[in-house]
Design a protein around this motif. Structure first.
Motif, PDB file in Angstrom:
ATOM      1  N   MET A  23       0.844  -1.194   0.000  1.00  0.00           N
ATOM      2  CA  MET A  23       0.000   0.000   0.000  1.00  0.00           C
ATOM      3  C   MET A  23       0.880   1.245   0.000  1.00  0.00           C
ATOM      4  SD  MET A  23      -2.909   1.165   2.772  1.00  0.00           S
ATOM      5  CE  MET A  23      -3.831  -0.360   2.572  1.00  0.00           C
ATOM      6  N   LEU A  24       0.580   2.177  -0.886  1.00  0.00           N
ATOM      7  CA  LEU A  24       1.346   3.414  -0.963  1.00  0.00           C
ATOM      8  C   LEU A  24       1.082   4.299   0.249  1.00  0.00           C
ATOM      9  CD1 LEU A  24       0.777   4.330  -4.720  1.00  0.00           C
ATOM     10  CD2 LEU A  24       2.810   3.259  -3.702  1.00  0.00           C
ATOM     11  N   LYS A  25       2.059   5.168   0.548  1.00  0.00           N
ATOM     12  CA  LYS A  25       1.918   6.069   1.688  1.00  0.00           C
ATOM     13  C   LYS A  25       0.657   6.914   1.578  1.00  0.00           C
ATOM     14  CE  LYS A  25       4.413   9.813   1.989  1.00  0.00           C
ATOM     15  NZ  LYS A  25       5.539  10.765   2.196  1.00  0.00           N
ATOM     16  N   GLU A  26       0.393   7.430   0.385  1.00  0.00           N
ATOM     17  CA  GLU A  26      -0.788   8.273   0.183  1.00  0.00           C
ATOM     18  C   GLU A  26      -2.070   7.510   0.480  1.00  0.00           C
ATOM     19  OE1 GLU A  26       1.717   7.944  -1.903  1.00  0.00           O
ATOM     20  OE2 GLU A  26       2.655   9.934  -1.767  1.00  0.00           O
ATOM     21  N   GLU A  27      -2.086   6.222   0.121  1.00  0.00           N
ATOM     22  CA  GLU A  27      -3.269   5.392   0.390  1.00  0.00           C
ATOM     23  C   GLU A  27      -3.440   5.163   1.883  1.00  0.00           C
ATOM     24  OE1 GLU A  27      -3.767   2.451  -3.359  1.00  0.00           O
ATOM     25  OE2 GLU A  27      -1.915   2.186  -2.219  1.00  0.00           O
ATOM     26  N   ARG A  28      -2.327   4.907   2.574  1.00  0.00           N
ATOM     27  CA  ARG A  28      -2.388   4.725   4.027  1.00  0.00           C
ATOM     28  C   ARG A  28      -2.928   5.966   4.706  1.00  0.00           C
ATOM     29  NH1 ARG A  28       3.073   3.086   3.676  1.00  0.00           N
ATOM     30  NH2 ARG A  28       3.668   4.883   4.965  1.00  0.00           N
ATOM     31  N   GLN A  29      -2.396   7.112   4.320  1.00  0.00           N
ATOM     32  CA  GLN A  29      -2.800   8.352   4.969  1.00  0.00           C
ATOM     33  C   GLN A  29      -4.262   8.681   4.689  1.00  0.00           C
ATOM     34  OE1 GLN A  29       0.088  11.364   3.937  1.00  0.00           O
ATOM     35  NE2 GLN A  29       1.706  10.400   5.141  1.00  0.00           N
ATOM     36  N   GLN A  30      -4.733   8.355   3.500  1.00  0.00           N
ATOM     37  CA  GLN A  30      -6.141   8.584   3.195  1.00  0.00           C
ATOM     38  C   GLN A  30      -7.030   7.702   4.075  1.00  0.00           C
ATOM     39  OE1 GLN A  30      -7.510  10.920   1.286  1.00  0.00           O
ATOM     40  NE2 GLN A  30      -9.507  10.188   1.996  1.00  0.00           N
ATOM     41  N   LEU A  31      -6.612   6.468   4.302  1.00  0.00           N
ATOM     42  CA  LEU A  31      -7.383   5.572   5.165  1.00  0.00           C
ATOM     43  C   LEU A  31      -7.379   6.057   6.612  1.00  0.00           C
ATOM     44  CD1 LEU A  31      -6.394   2.062   3.747  1.00  0.00           C
ATOM     45  CD2 LEU A  31      -8.645   3.154   3.660  1.00  0.00           C
ATOM     46  N   ILE A  32      -6.240   6.615   7.051  1.00  0.00           N
ATOM     47  CA  ILE A  32      -6.180   7.171   8.407  1.00  0.00           C
ATOM     48  C   ILE A  32      -7.186   8.302   8.569  1.00  0.00           C
ATOM     49  CG2 ILE A  32      -4.719   8.486  10.016  1.00  0.00           C
ATOM     50  CD1 ILE A  32      -2.321   6.887   8.923  1.00  0.00           C
ATOM     51  N   LEU A  33      -7.233   9.200   7.581  1.00  0.00           N
ATOM     52  CA  LEU A  33      -8.169  10.321   7.634  1.00  0.00           C
ATOM     53  C   LEU A  33      -9.613   9.844   7.578  1.00  0.00           C
ATOM     54  CD1 LEU A  33      -6.315  12.881   5.329  1.00  0.00           C
ATOM     55  CD2 LEU A  33      -6.448  12.883   7.833  1.00  0.00           C
ATOM     56  N   GLU A  34      -9.880   8.824   6.782  1.00  0.00           N
ATOM     57  CA  GLU A  34     -11.239   8.273   6.712  1.00  0.00           C
ATOM     58  C   GLU A  34     -11.648   7.647   8.043  1.00  0.00           C
ATOM     59  OE1 GLU A  34     -11.244   5.584   3.427  1.00  0.00           O
ATOM     60  OE2 GLU A  34     -11.111   7.178   1.912  1.00  0.00           O
ATOM     61  N   LYS A  35     -10.695   6.957   8.675  1.00  0.00           N
ATOM     62  CA  LYS A  35     -10.961   6.365   9.987  1.00  0.00           C
ATOM     63  C   LYS A  35     -11.261   7.449  11.018  1.00  0.00           C
ATOM     64  CE  LYS A  35     -10.809   2.883  13.003  1.00  0.00           C
ATOM     65  NZ  LYS A  35     -11.862   1.852  13.038  1.00  0.00           N
ATOM     66  N   LEU A  36     -10.483   8.526  10.998  1.00  0.00           N
ATOM     67  CA  LEU A  36     -10.726   9.635  11.920  1.00  0.00           C
ATOM     68  C   LEU A  36     -12.049  10.327  11.622  1.00  0.00           C
ATOM     69  CD1 LEU A  36      -7.342  11.509  12.497  1.00  0.00           C
ATOM     70  CD2 LEU A  36      -8.717  10.293  14.167  1.00  0.00           C
ATOM     71  N   GLY A  37     -12.382  10.424  10.345  1.00  0.00           N
ATOM     72  CA  GLY A  37     -13.650  11.043   9.974  1.00  0.00           C
ATOM     73  C   GLY A  37     -14.840  10.311  10.554  1.00  0.00           C
TER      74      GLY A  37
END
Length: 249
Positions: free
Chosen positions: A1-15
C-alpha cells in the motif's frame, strides 16, 4: 500500500471515529508502529489531524473526551497536571501556547483559581469558558490552521504588552544536549518571544517526547526553570537532564 493510500485511510478512519490509536491503525493498515507514527506526524504537519500520545484525534475533536478515549488522561496527563498546578499561584499571569498537554492542564485548572491566562490557542481559550474566575486574553494574529494557533507579527506585537509570571511552553521534543525543539520555524521564534516576556518558563513533557530531536530549536534545557514529567525525577531517562539549571518535577 502506498503512503498516500495509508494516509487517506487514516483520515477516513478519523472522519468516522474521531479518535484512533497507533496500534489500531497499524493493525488496520498492516504496517509497523513506526510507519503509522510517521504517517500521523506528517498528517499533523499538514494540519489534517492532531497527534496525541499513542494515537491521533480529529482537529474538531480536541477535547478531554478524546484524551480519555485514548487512555492517556488517567495516567500521564493526570500526573503532569497535578505537578503543573502546584506552580500556578493565585492572581498571577500565566502564558500558555499550543499543544495537547497545555490544553489538558488549562481545562483541569481549579474553578476557584483567580488568574489571567494569555494564549494564542483558541481551543485552550474556549476550554476556560467555564472557569468563572479566570480571565482569558487571546493573542491576535493569523490563524495557523495546521497547528490551530495564532502566529505572525500581530501575535508578536501583542506580547509586547505582556509581563507574564509563568510561561507553559509546549514542545515536540526535548534532548539534554540539543535542547527543546518543534516542527515549525515561525512558531519556534514565537516561543522564544514568549520566553522573553515571562519571569519563569516551564515545559510539561510526556515521555514519548524525551530524548528526541525535532527540526527547529527553541532553547537549551538550561533556559527552562521547570521541567515537568509524569516520571519520578530519579528515573533513569531523566538522569541526562540532571546537572542542568532546570528543576525537574
Amino acid at each position: 500500500m502506498l503512503k498516500e493510500e495509508r494516509q487517506q485511510l487514516i483520515l477516513e478512519k478519523l472522519g468516522t471515529d474521531k479518535k484512533v490509536t497507533l496500534v489500531e491503525l497499524g493493525q488496520l493498515l498492516n504496517v509497523s508502529y513506526d510507519s503509522v507514527r510517521r504517517d500521523v506526524i506528517e498528517l499533523e504537519d499538514r494540519g489534517l489531524l492532531k497527534k496525541v500520545h499513542g494515537g491521533a484525534i480529529a482537529n474538531s475533536y480536541l477535547s478531554m473526551k478524546a484524551s480519555r478515549g485514548l487512555g492517556i488522561a488517567n495516567n500521564e496527563f493526570n500526573i503532569i497536571t497535578k505537578k503543573a498546578q502546584k506552580l500556578i499561584e493565585n492572581h498571577s499571569i500565566v502564558l500558555m501556547d499550543g499543544g495537547t498537554t497545555n490544553f489538558y492542564i488549562a481545562e483541569q485548572l481549579p474553578k476557584s483559581l483567580e488568574i489571567t491566562v494569555v494564549t494564542n490557542n483558541p481551543h485552550l481559550a474556549t476550554a476556560l469558558a467555564e472557569h468563572p474566575k479566570i480571565e482569558v486574553i487571546l493573542l491576535g494574529g493569523s490563524f495557523y490552521k495546521r497547528y490551530q494557533i495564532t502566529l505572525g507579527s500581530k501575535t508578536m506585537q501583542d506580547l509586547e504588552h505582556i509581563n507574564a509570571d509563568l510561561y507553559f511552553m509546549g514542545i515536540n521534543s526535548i534532548h539534554p544536549q540539543k535542547g527543546l525543539a518543534i516542527r515549525q520555524y515561525e512558531e519556534s521564534l514565537l516561543k522564544q518571544k514568549m520566553m522573553s516576556v515571562a519571569k519563569k518558563t516551564v515545559s510539561c513533557v510526556i515521555e514519548e517526547k524525551m530524548n528526541r530531536v525535532e527540526n527547529y530549536k527553541v532553547c537549551d534545557v538550561d533556559d527552562l526553570d521547570y521541567l515537568v514529567t509524569s516520571l519520578n525525577p530519579n528515573e533513569k531517562i531523566l538522569q541526562p537532564f540532571k546537572g542542568k539549571s532546570v528543576e525537574i518535577l
